[in-house]
Design an enzyme around this catalytic site. Structure first.
Site, PDB file in Angstrom:
ATOM      1  N   CYS A 152     -14.585  24.155  29.258  1.00 47.61           N
ATOM      2  CA  CYS A 152     -14.078  24.030  30.623  1.00 47.61           C
ATOM      3  C   CYS A 152     -14.941  24.812  31.596  1.00 47.61           C
ATOM      4  CB  CYS A 152     -12.627  24.483  30.696  1.00 47.61           C
ATOM      5  SG  CYS A 152     -11.505  23.278  29.981  1.00 47.61           S
ATOM      6  N   ASP A 198      -9.982  14.318  30.785  1.00 48.84           N
ATOM      7  CA  ASP A 198     -10.744  15.545  30.601  1.00 48.84           C
ATOM      8  C   ASP A 198     -11.757  15.319  29.486  1.00 48.84           C
ATOM      9  OD1 ASP A 198     -11.185  18.351  31.112  1.00 48.84           O
ATOM     10  OD2 ASP A 198      -9.030  18.491  31.495  1.00 48.84           O
TER      11      ASP A 198
END
Lengths: 347, 68
Positions: free
Chosen positions: A16, A66
């Site tokens: 991330c 994602d």
């Protein structure tokens, strides 16, 4: 399982931490023409985890996606982490994932077994989540990427946005911080294998249990702590909710090894982007060391849920969470709006 | 004095290079980096190893002078 490829060597950024900064995103999308729709309960303007669209009085659609480059060398574990991370946004809205699509980019020379292992990790997590991978899209490219586009459902009256916190709420965090720093240290071969094993286990743990417990309580607001770190996500929650958030630095769970590694400068670039973005809204006590602040700005891959729940219910919720997620802690509270959005305090 | 040119590299590469270079046990090093994260991380690493760090910036490039 052994593999000849060091997957993380093919990755430019860590998990991330690869995420484009929140401030950058807002300015990139500024001024585009978009349609308004009363059924769009949560859209981009809310800076939330997923979009939510009301289908009828009983059902709303939750959509999110994602993906990121390899965060670990084991392709199966990488697939599990990427899928758990993608599914998490549905849980953070209080929803349940139902359908998922693979999003994948692989270098042409990557061997079939590695690719298959990444996908096996994704399928395993989707199965555990009760979701079905019904298709996807795979392309060739220099840097491997994997993730999911996920569709889930939630009752339209029980959507948990990141903008519902109220003064008097307690804040609970369900997973410890420091994952970004530890993965940066791993890239520098400065992290113990036992520590890596611990954070891999944490990253591939679905936020399903946390969600299933949370929805039994009168929770006001929820978000998952991922790329924008504890302080970035707290800042968004405070801004969106019109409250101030107070975090007790002594109560925030983190992997203790991350403190020394932060002091040695093994901090992902994303942590500095997060600081740039959120610092203007954060008032940190002088007692909170630079290293500890680094941990609170550290981007998390597949991080835990940050839950705002009325004080009266917080004890019972935390106790039930701790049965399944022993690291969960009450880390702070929400109050009426003040000069800053987030106050980082320490005894 | 050893110069470590870590321009064009992203974290944690500049820290790794600095850490390796410091094994030569000199009292002064120069590290060149070209992004904020590397500047901060190399500064932190050097300070954790007992060095003082003097920073000069020139058009987005950073020169870190490490001394004991």
């Amino acid at each position: 399982m052994e593999t000849d490829v060091r997957l993380t060597k093919l990755a430019g950024c860590a998990g991330c931490g690869a995420k484009v900064g929140a401030g950058t995103l807002v300015s990139l999308l500024n001024g585009f023409r978009t349609r308004t729709d009363p059924n769009l309960i949560v859209g981009f303007d809310k800076s939330d985890d997923a979009s939510v669209y009301r289908l009828n009085d009983e059902l709303a659609l939750v959509q999110t996606t994602d993906f990121f480059p390899p965060v670990v060398d084991d392709p199966f574990v990488y697939g599990q982490i990427a899928a758990a991370n993608a599914l998490s946004d549905v849980y953070a809205m209080g929803g349940e994932p139902k359908l998922a699509l693979n999003l994948m980019c692989i270098p042409e020379q990557m061997d079939a077994h590695t690719v298959q292992e990444i996908l096996r990790g994704g399928y395993e997590k989707a199965y555990e989540a009760g979701a079905i991978i019904s298709g996807g899209h795979t392309i060739h490219g220099a840097e491997p990427l994997y993730g999911l586009a996920v569709t889930g459902f939630v009752h339209p009256d029980r959507v948990l946005t990141n903008s519902g916190a109220r003064p008097g709420d307690d804040l609970i965090l369900t997973k410890p911080l420091g994952v970004g720093i530890l993965m940066t240290a791993a890239k520098a071969e400065m992290a113990e294998p036992s520590v890596l094993e611990r954070i891999c286990l944490q990253m591939k743990t679905l936020n399903k249990a946390a969600r299933d417990i949370m929805v039994k309580y009168p929770v006001h607001s929820c978000t998952d702590v991922t790329g924008f770190a504890l302080l970035g996500h707290s800042y968004e929650m405070a801004q969106g909710s019109g409250v101030s958030i107070h975090i007790d630095a002594d109560r925030v769970p983190f992997h203790p090894e991350a403190l020394e590694l932060a002091r040695m400068g093994l901090i992902p670039a994303g942590a500095y982007r997060n600081r740039d973005y959120a610092e203007k809204g954060v008032r940190a006590s002088e007692k909170v060391s630079r290293e500890l602040q680094d941990i609170f700005y550290d981007p998390q891959t597949s991080g835990g849920l940050l839950i705002a729940v009325p004080h009266e219910s917080a004890g019972a919720l935390l106790e039930e969470l701790k049965d399944r997620l022993p690291c969960a802690e009450q880390i702070g509270w929400a109050d009426t709006p003040e000069e800053y959005s987030v106050y980082l305090e320490k005894e | 004095m050893t110069t470590i040119d870590a321009r064009g590299l992203s974290c944690p590469e500049p820290v790794i290079m600095t850490r390796k270079a410091l094994k030569s046990k000199e009292n002064r090093y120069t590290v060149l980096v070209d992004n904020v994260a590397s500047r901060e991380n190399v500064t932190r690493f050097a300070e954790s190893q007992g060095f003082r760090v003097k920073l000069t910036e020139e058009s987005g490039q950073y020169r870190l002078e490490l001394s004991k």
